[in-house]
Design an enzyme around this catalytic site. Structure first.
Site, mmCIF file in Angstrom:
data_model
loop_
_atom_site.group_PDB
_atom_site.id
_atom_site.type_symbol
_atom_site.label_atom_id
_atom_site.label_comp_id
_atom_site.label_asym_id
_atom_site.label_seq_id
_atom_site.Cartn_x
_atom_site.Cartn_y
_atom_site.Cartn_z
ATOM 1 N N ASP A 158 22.251 13.377 53.126
ATOM 2 C CA ASP A 158 22.686 13.559 54.503
ATOM 3 C C ASP A 158 23.953 12.728 54.671
ATOM 4 O OD1 ASP A 158 23.019 13.987 57.147
ATOM 5 O OD2 ASP A 158 21.254 12.887 57.816
ATOM 6 N N LYS A 212 31.080 12.370 64.051
ATOM 7 C CA LYS A 212 31.625 11.005 64.150
ATOM 8 C C LYS A 212 33.037 10.919 63.572
ATOM 9 C CE LYS A 212 27.130 10.314 64.584
ATOM 10 N NZ LYS A 212 26.292 9.798 65.607
ATOM 11 N N TRP A 262 17.113 7.419 60.134
ATOM 12 C CA TRP A 262 17.526 7.962 61.435
ATOM 13 C C TRP A 262 16.292 8.578 62.098
ATOM 14 C CZ3 TRP A 262 19.507 13.478 62.211
ATOM 15 C CH2 TRP A 262 19.981 13.664 63.511
HETATM 16 C C1 LIG Z 1 22.033 9.920 59.358
HETATM 17 C C2 LIG Z 1 22.398 10.949 60.372
HETATM 18 N N1 LIG Z 1 22.255 12.237 60.069
HETATM 19 C C3 LIG Z 1 22.576 13.200 60.935
HETATM 20 C C4 LIG Z 1 23.065 12.903 62.182
HETATM 21 C C5 LIG Z 1 23.375 14.074 63.042
HETATM 22 O O1 LIG Z 1 24.360 14.023 63.939
HETATM 23 P P1 LIG Z 1 24.981 15.321 64.561
HETATM 24 O O2 LIG Z 1 23.905 16.355 64.687
HETATM 25 O O3 LIG Z 1 25.511 14.884 65.861
HETATM 26 O O4 LIG Z 1 26.032 15.770 63.613
HETATM 27 C C6 LIG Z 1 23.211 11.566 62.567
HETATM 28 C C7 LIG Z 1 23.655 11.189 63.897
HETATM 29 O O5 LIG Z 1 23.450 10.139 64.416
HETATM 30 C C8 LIG Z 1 22.886 10.573 61.624
HETATM 31 O O6 LIG Z 1 23.038 9.281 61.896
#
Ligand SMILES: Cc1ncc(COP(=O)(O)O)c(C=O)c1O
Length: 424
Positions: free
Chosen positions: A231, A267, A148
């Site tokens: 994560d 999500k 990411w």
């Molecule tokens: C692998 C991964 N980690 C963390 C996040 C963090 O998302 P958020 O801060 O919106 O919870 C995302 C979002 O796309 C992700 O794909």
């Protein structure tokens, strides 16, 4: 009348020489899409779920929980630095399982965070200041290649050195380079460093290790003095089953890894803008968990003091009520199923159009994204000629596909991958 021009006194300015920062690649893509007047345009960039009509969704179970929260609202007091205790407890049980040993033995430290990004930031800041990580030098975190796009930025801002381990097969661009990954974990990774693993639905590739491969990764890392950091941004959203999506995390915990875990409810609960997340650490005993939590609070207090409460109350309401939780699981599965349906539709449209390329990775990959294998040039052609927007690495958000646009997208992909230059 005499015109008097006000004289501007030139004051010292710290802003002199400040340059325009490049736009975030994903947010910038959304802006370019908005600015595009074409009627046929399609946005396959941002990782946010859309329904069959391309509209954002509020899950009925989440709405129900929100109504309960609003009805019972008594005040707007600050949360604790570590957030809502009930939310933290339920969040740990959601990921690890209510009957997992560390949960039963009360040896998991947990703090509520600003969604998954905030959990990664606090977790990496914690690693940066641990004596065990880094061994006196700059601490290192290994992230998959690719990962990411925000992971390296978060880690660097937290003061860590970022290195990569092999993940996606360089040749196929669509499958796991398991041998390369194992070689890096076993031989290249330095003791005293941290390893970041995507718990499920790897972003951007949608390629996850199999259970057997996860077990081998766990065994290999157990032989090394490294800190495992999971994560988990897609629990329930990846396969439609939150228990299944937590399998790797639970396996590592069962194998004795004292993992660090970042969770996001953006999500799976559709609570993107509410910023609901958690960071937890499995510890040796309750005393160690207490010490760790106190250090996490020390990081949070000067950073943002304490987290917002509304979204965390909503998630806690769902997780605490077995009926509501079952409804949520069902609705989450419907989102996962629609995405799976769109994967199938894209693949079969490409085949119906006569594409002779192998598109099986589109249905084999999991989660919100498909890593198409399109080159940067092809992505740019897709944007300029067809007004279809995806990231330069060829990642498409399958959630942006609908029955109304999937054929158009397939036609465009077929056209740019079927040219003589491409098939040679
Ligand atoms: C692998 C991964 N980690 C963390 C996040 C963090 O998302 P958020 O801060 O919106 O919870 C995302 C979002 O796309 C992700 O794909």
């Amino acid at each position: 009348m005499m015109l008097r021009r006000a004289r501007r006194i030139m004051m010292y300015s710290s802003w002199t020489g400040v340059e325009l920062a490049p736009a975030d690649p994903i947010i910038g893509l959304t802006q370019a899409f908005k600015d595009d007047p074409a009627a046929t345009k399609v946005l396959l960039g941002v990782g946010a779920y859309r329904d069959g009509d391309g509209k954002p969704v509020v899950l009925p179970s989440v709405k129900k929980a929100e109504e309960r929260v609003v009805a019972s609202l008594q005040d707007h007091e600050y949360a604790a630095i570590s957030g809502l205790a009930d939310f933290c407890r339920l969040s740990v049980a959601f990921a690890l399982g209510a009957d997992s040993k560390p949960v039963v033995e009360n040896r998991v430290a947990c703090v509520q965070t600003l969604s998954g990004t905030g959990a990664c930031r606090v977790g990496l800041a914690m690693l940066e200041r641990l004596p065990a990580v880094g061994g006196g030098g700059k601490p290192i975190v290994y992230v998959p290649s690719p990962t990411w796009g925000n992971h390296p930025n978060i880690a660097k801002d937290a003061g860590l050195e970022v290195r990569r381990y092999r993940y996606l097969d360089d040749k196929t661009k669509t499958s796991l380079d398991f041998e390369g990954l194992m070689e890096d974990l076993e031989h290249t990774v330095e003791p005293g460093s941290a390893i970041l693993l995507h718990a499920c639905a790897h972003n951007p590739t949608g390629v996850d290790p199999s259970r057997e491969q996860w077990a081998r990764i766990s065994r290999a890392l157990a032989q090394k003095d490294v800190q495992v950091f999971f994560d988990c941004a897609y629990q329930g959203f990846a396969s439609g089953d939150p228990e299944n999506d937590a399998w790797a995390i639970r396996k590592f915990v069962e194998d004795g890894h004292n993992i660090l875990l970042a969770q996001s409810y953006a999500k799976n609960f559709g609570l993107y803008g509410e910023r609901v997340g958690a960071l937890s650490a499995v510890c040796e005993d309750p005393q160690q968990a207490k010490a760790l939590e106190s250090q996490l609070k020390r990081i949070i207090r000067p950073m943002y003091s304490n987290p917002p409460v509304h979204g965390a109350r909503v998630v806690a309401t769902v997780l605490a009520d077995p009926n509501l939780k079952a409804r949520w699981a069902d609705e989450c599965k419907q989102m996962a199923d629609r995405i799976q349906g769109m994967r199938l539709a894209l693949k079969s449209s490409l085949e119906d159009l006569g594409s002779t390329k192998d598109w099986s990775h589109i249905t084999a990959q999991i989660g919100m994204f498909a890593f198409t294998g399109l080159t940067q040039d092809q992505v740019l052609t897709l944007r300029q000629r067809f007004h279809i927007y995806c990231t330069l690495d060829g990642r498409i958000s399958v959630a942006g596909l609908t029955s109304a646009n999937v054929h158009y997208v397939a036609q465009a992909i077929h056209e740019i991958t079927n040219s003589p230059a491409e098939s040679s």
